[in-house]
Design a protein around this motif. Structure first.
Motif, PDB file in Angstrom:
ATOM      1  N   GLY A 193       6.138   8.795  10.335  1.00 42.26           N
ATOM      2  CA  GLY A 193       7.302   8.509   9.488  1.00 42.26           C
ATOM      3  C   GLY A 193       7.424   7.019   9.220  1.00 42.26           C
ATOM      4  O   GLY A 193       6.638   6.223   9.735  1.00 42.26           O
TER       5      GLY A 193
ATOM      6  N   MET B  27      -0.039   6.229   3.799  1.00 44.13           N
ATOM      7  CA  MET B  27      -1.026   7.229   4.221  1.00 44.13           C
ATOM      8  C   MET B  27      -0.224   8.225   5.052  1.00 44.13           C
ATOM      9  O   MET B  27       0.613   7.834   5.864  1.00 44.13           O
ATOM     10  CB  MET B  27      -2.103   6.574   5.092  1.00 44.13           C
ATOM     11  CG  MET B  27      -3.156   7.545   5.552  1.00 44.13           C
ATOM     12  SD  MET B  27      -4.375   6.680   6.551  1.00 44.13           S
ATOM     13  CE  MET B  27      -4.018   7.382   8.123  1.00 44.13           C
TER      14      MET B  27
ATOM     15  N   GLN C 187       8.066   8.444   1.545  1.00 40.97           N
ATOM     16  CA  GLN C 187       8.562   7.264   2.251  1.00 40.97           C
ATOM     17  C   GLN C 187       8.177   6.039   1.431  1.00 40.97           C
ATOM     18  O   GLN C 187       7.276   6.121   0.587  1.00 40.97           O
ATOM     19  CB  GLN C 187       7.993   7.188   3.670  1.00 40.97           C
ATOM     20  CG  GLN C 187       6.478   7.131   3.783  1.00 40.97           C
ATOM     21  CD  GLN C 187       6.009   7.062   5.224  1.00 40.97           C
ATOM     22  OE1 GLN C 187       6.441   6.180   5.980  1.00 40.97           O
ATOM     23  NE2 GLN C 187       5.121   7.961   5.619  1.00 40.97           N
TER      24      GLN C 187
ATOM     25  N   ASN D 139       1.345  -4.491   4.617  1.00 46.10           N
ATOM     26  CA  ASN D 139       0.378  -4.576   5.704  1.00 46.10           C
ATOM     27  C   ASN D 139      -0.291  -5.943   5.756  1.00 46.10           C
ATOM     28  O   ASN D 139      -0.434  -6.620   4.734  1.00 46.10           O
ATOM     29  CB  ASN D 139      -0.709  -3.508   5.523  1.00 46.10           C
ATOM     30  CG  ASN D 139      -0.198  -2.121   5.847  1.00 46.10           C
ATOM     31  OD1 ASN D 139      -0.010  -1.276   4.990  1.00 46.10           O
ATOM     32  ND2 ASN D 139       0.059  -1.869   7.134  1.00 46.10           N
TER      33      ASN D 139
ATOM     34  N   SER E   7       0.832  -1.211   0.000  1.00 46.27           N
ATOM     35  CA  SER E   7       0.000   0.000   0.000  1.00 46.27           C
ATOM     36  C   SER E   7       0.860   1.252   0.000  1.00 46.27           C
ATOM     37  O   SER E   7       1.939   1.284   0.597  1.00 46.27           O
ATOM     38  CB  SER E   7      -0.892   0.009   1.252  1.00 46.27           C
ATOM     39  OG  SER E   7      -0.110  -0.047   2.422  1.00 46.27           O
ATOM     40  N   ARG E   8       0.359   2.274  -0.713  1.00 46.43           N
ATOM     41  CA  ARG E   8       1.025   3.571  -0.687  1.00 46.43           C
ATOM     42  C   ARG E   8       0.897   4.154   0.723  1.00 46.43           C
ATOM     43  O   ARG E   8      -0.102   3.912   1.396  1.00 46.43           O
ATOM     44  CB  ARG E   8       0.343   4.534  -1.686  1.00 46.43           C
ATOM     45  CG  ARG E   8       0.480   4.149  -3.156  1.00 46.43           C
ATOM     46  CD  ARG E   8       1.910   4.331  -3.625  1.00 46.43           C
ATOM     47  NE  ARG E   8       2.384   5.701  -3.399  1.00 46.43           N
ATOM     48  CZ  ARG E   8       3.552   5.998  -2.812  1.00 46.43           C
ATOM     49  NH1 ARG E   8       4.337   5.046  -2.382  1.00 46.43           N
ATOM     50  NH2 ARG E   8       3.929   7.236  -2.637  1.00 46.43           N
TER      51      ARG E   8
ATOM     52  N   PHE F   4      -5.772  -0.110   4.350  1.00 41.25           N
ATOM     53  CA  PHE F   4      -4.741  -1.131   4.559  1.00 41.25           C
ATOM     54  C   PHE F   4      -4.957  -1.904   5.862  1.00 41.25           C
ATOM     55  O   PHE F   4      -4.233  -2.832   6.160  1.00 41.25           O
ATOM     56  CB  PHE F   4      -3.345  -0.498   4.515  1.00 41.25           C
ATOM     57  CG  PHE F   4      -3.118   0.621   5.491  1.00 41.25           C
ATOM     58  CD1 PHE F   4      -3.287   1.942   5.104  1.00 41.25           C
ATOM     59  CD2 PHE F   4      -2.740   0.369   6.803  1.00 41.25           C
ATOM     60  CE1 PHE F   4      -3.087   2.992   6.006  1.00 41.25           C
ATOM     61  CE2 PHE F   4      -2.536   1.404   7.706  1.00 41.25           C
ATOM     62  CZ  PHE F   4      -2.706   2.705   7.314  1.00 41.25           C
TER      63      PHE F   4
HETATM   64  C1  LIG Z   1       2.399   6.497   8.744  1.00 41.55           C
HETATM   65  C2  LIG Z   1       1.103   5.691   8.677  1.00 41.55           C
HETATM   66  C3  LIG Z   1      -0.084   6.480   9.213  1.00 41.55           C
HETATM   67  N1  LIG Z   1       0.821   5.367   7.296  1.00 41.55           N
HETATM   68  C4  LIG Z   1       0.680   4.100   6.856  1.00 41.55           C
HETATM   69  N2  LIG Z   1       0.370   3.870   5.549  1.00 41.55           N
HETATM   70  C5  LIG Z   1       0.214   2.611   5.109  1.00 41.55           C
HETATM   71  N3  LIG Z   1      -0.104   2.386   3.819  1.00 41.55           N
HETATM   72  N4  LIG Z   1       0.365   1.543   5.947  1.00 41.55           N
HETATM   73  C6  LIG Z   1       0.680   1.712   7.251  1.00 41.55           C
HETATM   74  O1  LIG Z   1       0.808   0.702   7.994  1.00 41.55           O
HETATM   75  C7  LIG Z   1       0.852   3.028   7.752  1.00 41.55           C
HETATM   76  N5  LIG Z   1       1.163   3.249   9.058  1.00 41.55           N
HETATM   77  C8  LIG Z   1       1.271   4.477   9.529  1.00 41.55           C
HETATM   78  O2  LIG Z   1       1.544   4.680  10.812  1.00 41.55           O
END
Ligand SMILES: CC1(C)Nc2nc(N)[nH]c(=O)c2N=C1O
Length: 161
Positions: free
Chosen positions: A91, A46, A51, A56, A43-44, A124
Motif C-alpha cells: 500500500g 508497482m 495509489q 524514488n 514513477s507509477r 525505480f
Molecule cells: C508498493 C511498492 C511495491 N510499489 C512501489 N512502486 C513504485 N513506483 N515505487 C516504490 O517505491 C514502490 N514501493 C513499494 O513498496
C-alpha cells in the motif's frame, strides 16, 4: 567503511519533501557518510494502481554500522517521518528506506535480506542506482547494466536534482 546503497520511496505526505528530508536524515547517520544521492524520479506504483505516483531515489553511503544496526537507523527515520505500518501489502507509504546492497555481502536474516529481494525487477530502483554506480556488479555476479537492460519499463520521470 562499507559501501551501501539505500533506496528511498514515498507516495504520501508530500513525497518530494519526504524524499528530500530522508536524504538529509541519511546524511547525518552515526558512523556513516553520505557519498552521493541520485536525482528524484517519479514513477507509477508497482503493485496496486489505486495509489498516488511514487517519488524514488537511491543514495550511496559509507558506513561502519553493521547491517542490523543500519536497518534500525533506517526504520527510525521511517518512523520519525510518520510511516505507519499498514496491513495492506504494497500500500501507499510516507517513506520507505530499503537497504539494497551492503558491500559485497549476501545477508539472509529474518529481519533483513540483502541484496534487496525485489530490486532486480524494479525500474525505480535500478535506474537511480545506475545513475550512481553504472559499473556496479551485484554479489551474484550480475552486472547492473544487464538488469537495467532486462528490467520491465513502467515509465520513470526525472523530477529534480
Ligand atoms: C508498493 C511498492 C511495491 N510499489 C512501489 N512502486 C513504485 N513506483 N515505487 C516504490 O517505491 C514502490 N514501493 C513499494 O513498496
Amino acid at each position: 567503511m562499507i559501501e551501501v546503497f539505500v533506496a528511498v520511496g514515498s507516495n504520501l505526505g508530500n513525497p518530494i519533501a519526504q524524499a528530500r528530508h530522508a536524504i538529509m536524515a541519511l546524511a547525518v547517520l552515526p558512523e556513516s557518510e553520505l557519498q552521493q544521492a541520485s536525482q528524484l524520479y517519479g514513477s507509477r506504483p508497482m503493485g496496486p494502481a489505486d495509489q498516488p505516483d511514487y517519488v524514488n531515489a537511491v543514495v550511496r553511503l559509507h558506513t561502519q554500522l553493521g547491517p542490523l544496526a543500519l536497518l534500525d537507523q533506517l526504520q527510525k527515520i521511517e518512523l520519525e517521518q510518520g510511516r505507519v505500518r499498514k496491513d495492506e501489502r504494497w500500500g501507499p507509504r510516507t517513506l520507505d528506506l530499503d537497504l539494497l546492497l551492503y558491500g559485497e555481502q549476501v545477508i539472509q536474516h529474518e529481519r533483513l535480506t540483502v541484496p534487496h529481494y525485489g530490486m532486480k525487477e524494479r525500474e525505480f530502483v535500478l535506474l537511480p542506482l545506475a545513475e550512481l554506480a553504472p559499473t556496479l556488479v551485484l554479489p551474484c555476479g550480475t552486472p547492473l547494466t544487464e538488469l537495467v537492460a532486462r528490467c520491465p519499463r513502467n515509465g520513470l520521470s526525472i523530477l529534480a536534482g
